[in-house]
Design a protein around this motif. Sequence first.
Motif, mmCIF file in Angstrom:
data_model
loop_
_atom_site.group_PDB
_atom_site.id
_atom_site.type_symbol
_atom_site.label_atom_id
_atom_site.label_comp_id
_atom_site.label_asym_id
_atom_site.label_seq_id
_atom_site.Cartn_x
_atom_site.Cartn_y
_atom_site.Cartn_z
ATOM 1 N N GLY A 83 3.798 3.795 -1.496
ATOM 2 C CA GLY A 83 4.474 4.096 -2.756
ATOM 3 C C GLY A 83 3.689 3.600 -3.959
ATOM 4 O O GLY A 83 2.569 3.081 -3.838
ATOM 5 N N GLU A 84 4.295 3.738 -5.118
ATOM 6 C CA GLU A 84 3.610 3.330 -6.353
ATOM 7 C C GLU A 84 3.570 1.819 -6.509
ATOM 8 O O GLU A 84 2.576 1.249 -6.946
ATOM 9 N N ASN A 85 4.673 1.183 -6.161
ATOM 10 C CA ASN A 85 4.771 -0.275 -6.347
ATOM 11 C C ASN A 85 4.986 -1.028 -5.040
ATOM 12 O O ASN A 85 5.409 -2.179 -5.047
ATOM 13 N N ASP A 97 0.809 -1.222 0.000
ATOM 14 C CA ASP A 97 0.000 0.000 0.000
ATOM 15 C C ASP A 97 0.843 1.272 0.000
ATOM 16 O O ASP A 97 0.315 2.371 -0.193
#
Length: 349
Positions: A100-102, A98
């Motif tokens: 950051g982006e990745n 959940d």
Amino acid sequence: MKKQKVMSKVFVNKILAGTATGVIIGLIPNAVLVGVLKYLSQYRLATTIGQSAIIFQIATPLIIGALIALQFEFSPMNLMVVAGASFVGSGVVKFTPDLGENGLYVGAGTGDIINTMITASLAVLLILFVGDRFGSVAIVLTPIVVGVGAGTIGFYLYPYVTAITSTIGKIINNFTTLQPLLMSILIACSFAFLIISPISTVAIGAAIQLNGISAGAAAMGVAATTIVLVVNSWKVNRSGITIAIALGAMKMMMPNLFRKPIILVPCIVTAVICSVPVALLSISGTPGSAGFGLVGLVGPLASLDAGLNIGWDLICWLVIPVAVALLSQIIFEKGLKLYNREDVFKFLG
């Protein structure tokens, strides 16, 4: 059969010895500095030092794994493979999808010490089993097969092993529903035992959010065991060992607990008596202070913040535990002859 039993005992003792020393190295810096640095938080250097101590603490499973491997006199490569596997299996770093982006890998605490020990044991057994079979490609295969392999097994075992801590936490949490004196006694005794076991008192205190008198009793239980260990260690161990215990390295006595469980008698008795003032004077704490006791003066400072005056604070946290520890030493060792201090409190790590 007898030889196998002896070998199993030696194996377990080496795991415990490595773990005990690793816990000292990993936890002492933050334990000692946390109480002092919070009063210097306005200084950037103090904040940076505190952050460095926390990051160093996160490496505790790595340190434990390396010291366990050292007990088996492994080569540098195999030593670091065991260390790496222990770090992975400890759960100290978790992937959080959940953030950051990745997703991000987040490190916190010290991981689960029991699972660290299990993972390190698996890695050691794998290395002993593999031996020289990998030949010239050992530098490639050993980290993959043993390091990642044992680490992955530890990763899958982690939820089940941490359930042990969760169950103990739930049992202790049930004590908080009892009347104050009985609650204080039971919680103090529980934490007096847990502080020299592989289970983290800090993790339990935070997990079940002990607060008020229950947190004060938990911290007092830790303090009682600390004082008993210091009093009994003073003449039987090197001064460095005793000082380390006083500063927060109570878990270094884990090998003693497993081999000489009689060590719990003076600890529990001292915890019972020291818990009485907790109930009578409403000595309180917080979820953050519950598992620390005297380490960094976290317990005494928390009760001061909760309203206990400094006179009673000194009496309850220092005078009474020292007096009871000395008295229990006389009664159990010299009077009842339950144990010999040299035999029970000599550091076995």
